[in-house]
Design an enzyme around this catalytic site. Structure first.
Site, mmCIF file in Angstrom:
data_model
loop_
_atom_site.group_PDB
_atom_site.id
_atom_site.type_symbol
_atom_site.label_atom_id
_atom_site.label_comp_id
_atom_site.label_asym_id
_atom_site.label_seq_id
_atom_site.Cartn_x
_atom_site.Cartn_y
_atom_site.Cartn_z
ATOM 1 N N ASP A 276 0.819 -1.211 0.000
ATOM 2 C CA ASP A 276 0.000 0.000 0.000
ATOM 3 C C ASP A 276 0.854 1.263 0.000
ATOM 4 O O ASP A 276 0.478 2.278 -0.586
ATOM 5 C CB ASP A 276 -0.925 0.011 1.216
ATOM 6 C CG ASP A 276 -2.102 -0.940 1.048
ATOM 7 O OD1 ASP A 276 -2.354 -1.380 -0.084
ATOM 8 O OD2 ASP A 276 -2.778 -1.232 2.053
ATOM 9 N N GLY A 277 2.018 1.215 0.649
ATOM 10 C CA GLY A 277 2.924 2.364 0.612
ATOM 11 C C GLY A 277 3.380 2.668 -0.791
ATOM 12 O O GLY A 277 3.486 3.836 -1.189
ATOM 13 N N GLU B 298 -5.418 10.188 4.557
ATOM 14 C CA GLU B 298 -5.842 11.057 5.636
ATOM 15 C C GLU B 298 -4.842 12.161 5.890
ATOM 16 O O GLU B 298 -3.678 12.071 5.511
ATOM 17 C CB GLU B 298 -6.059 10.273 6.940
ATOM 18 C CG GLU B 298 -4.809 9.854 7.665
ATOM 19 C CD GLU B 298 -4.151 8.608 7.138
ATOM 20 O OE1 GLU B 298 -2.898 8.613 7.000
ATOM 21 O OE2 GLU B 298 -4.854 7.626 6.852
ATOM 22 N N ASP C 243 -3.991 13.089 21.825
ATOM 23 C CA ASP C 243 -2.717 12.824 21.163
ATOM 24 C C ASP C 243 -2.712 13.397 19.753
ATOM 25 O O ASP C 243 -1.657 13.603 19.157
ATOM 26 C CB ASP C 243 -2.445 11.322 21.100
ATOM 27 C CG ASP C 243 -1.939 10.760 22.415
ATOM 28 O OD1 ASP C 243 -1.642 11.555 23.331
ATOM 29 O OD2 ASP C 243 -1.836 9.526 22.539
ATOM 30 N N ALA D 189 -11.446 6.080 1.171
ATOM 31 C CA ALA D 189 -10.387 5.134 0.840
ATOM 32 C C ALA D 189 -9.447 4.910 2.017
ATOM 33 O O ALA D 189 -8.914 3.816 2.207
ATOM 34 C CB ALA D 189 -9.593 5.633 -0.371
ATOM 35 N N THR E 237 -10.254 2.760 6.338
ATOM 36 C CA THR E 237 -9.917 1.455 6.912
ATOM 37 C C THR E 237 -8.476 1.405 7.406
ATOM 38 O O THR E 237 -8.044 0.361 7.905
ATOM 39 C CB THR E 237 -10.113 0.331 5.878
ATOM 40 O OG1 THR E 237 -9.270 0.592 4.742
ATOM 41 C CG2 THR E 237 -11.553 0.252 5.417
ATOM 42 N N ALA E 238 -7.737 2.499 7.280
ATOM 43 C CA ALA E 238 -6.327 2.518 7.665
ATOM 44 C C ALA E 238 -6.172 3.141 9.055
ATOM 45 O O ALA E 238 -6.734 2.650 10.032
ATOM 46 C CB ALA E 238 -5.517 3.260 6.598
ATOM 47 N N TYR E 239 -5.421 4.226 9.175
ATOM 48 C CA TYR E 239 -5.168 4.859 10.465
ATOM 49 C C TYR E 239 -6.473 5.259 11.153
ATOM 50 O O TYR E 239 -6.640 5.119 12.375
ATOM 51 C CB TYR E 239 -4.261 6.069 10.248
ATOM 52 C CG TYR E 239 -3.670 6.679 11.497
ATOM 53 C CD1 TYR E 239 -3.775 6.068 12.739
ATOM 54 C CD2 TYR E 239 -2.982 7.883 11.425
ATOM 55 C CE1 TYR E 239 -3.221 6.627 13.876
ATOM 56 C CE2 TYR E 239 -2.420 8.463 12.560
ATOM 57 C CZ TYR E 239 -2.544 7.832 13.778
ATOM 58 O OH TYR E 239 -1.994 8.398 14.892
ATOM 59 N N ASN E 240 -7.419 5.745 10.373
ATOM 60 C CA ASN E 240 -8.720 6.142 10.927
ATOM 61 C C ASN E 240 -9.382 4.996 11.680
ATOM 62 O O ASN E 240 -9.899 5.173 12.788
ATOM 63 C CB ASN E 240 -9.625 6.624 9.793
ATOM 64 C CG ASN E 240 -11.055 6.861 10.235
ATOM 65 O OD1 ASN E 240 -11.361 7.799 10.945
ATOM 66 N ND2 ASN E 240 -11.948 5.981 9.797
#
Length: 253
Positions: free
Chosen positions: A41-42, A113, A142, A150, A153-156
């Site tokens: 993904d990166g 994001e 923090d 899109a 589903t990642a950091y969020n």
């Protein structure tokens, strides 16, 4: 379809690129009909950012770890897979961030994001505006983030934010380890909403702003809105599009 192949820095991805180019031939990025990205993904995010101006559809094949934005790696019938692939259309976020004492903003685009993160042991204090109206006078945390569907589903999602359907025209505003208000869990906003963060006590409580892989430190103000004028196209194998992946993620054990 004429394809240009790009790969991440890993040996696995580079070798896959060489095999595919030898088997199917390749063309330059400028002349290609599609860009085939090899990695995780990166690598997909890097390809989207590097070649955004070319306005080419991008088809990823997973040679990395997670691969949520990628298709399964297979060397057989690549032309057929490209012809049958379905496109998911994305609009990134545009971040404008002002450093403490600076009059000129730092600007970047984010496919996933935009995150605000504390830089020290001190919790961040943020004031939040949506479309010009103050919605939260003080968030002690923090950090906080604004996510596209899109990126939901990642950091969020790790920060306990909602998963958004890819065609929902929504953004997720999610706190990261919020201390006060203790019960605030964030908000779901219209895609065209403008979110502004003001950093309180900027000298005592420094905060950085990150748009995907672009970071600026010691920010005082950050403005975020959807860049509707920028269109990104990701190609997925038939029946395995981004909308289906996001739906499956909500039922994953």
């Amino acid at each position: 379809m004429k394809a240009a192949f790009v790969a991440s820095a890993t040996e696995q991805a580079r070798q896959a690129r060489d095999r595919l180019a030898a088997r199917y031939g390749e063309t330059s990025l400028d002349e290609a009909d599609v860009i085939v990205a090899l990695g995780g993904d990166g690598a997909m995010l890097d390809t989207l950012h590097r070649h955004m101006a070319l306005d080419k559809p991008i088809y990823g094949m997973n040679c990395g770890s997670v691969g949520f934005l990628m298709n399964e790696y297979q060397e057989e019938d690549l032309p057929g897979r490209l012809e049958r692939a379905q496109a998911s259309v994305l609009h990134p976020l545009r971040m404008r961030a002002w450093r403490r004492g600076s009059a000129e903003p730092f600007t970047a685009l984010a496919v996933n994001e935009v995150s605000l993160l504390r830089e020290s042991r001190q919790a961040a204090k943020l004031r939040i505006f949506v479309d010009g109206a103050e919605r939260l006078p003080e968030l002690i945390c923090d950090g906080a983030l604004v996510s596209t569907p899109a990126g939901s589903t990642a950091y969020n999602f790790s920060a306990h934010g909602p998963i958004l359907p890819i065609g929902a025209a929504l953004l997720a505003l999610t706190p990261i380890s919020a201390f006060r208000p203790r019960r605030w869990r964030g908000a779901v906003l219209p895609e065209r909403a403008e979110v502004v963060f003001e950093v309180l006590e900027v000298e005592k409580r420094p905060v950085s702003a990150v748009a995907d892989m672009a970071e600026v430190r010691d920010v005082a103000r950050v403005e975020i809105r959807s860049a509707q004028e920028v269109t990104l196209r990701l190609l997925f194998d038939d029946g395995h599009g981004l909308d289906e992946r996001i739906l499956r993620e909500q039922f994953a054990p």
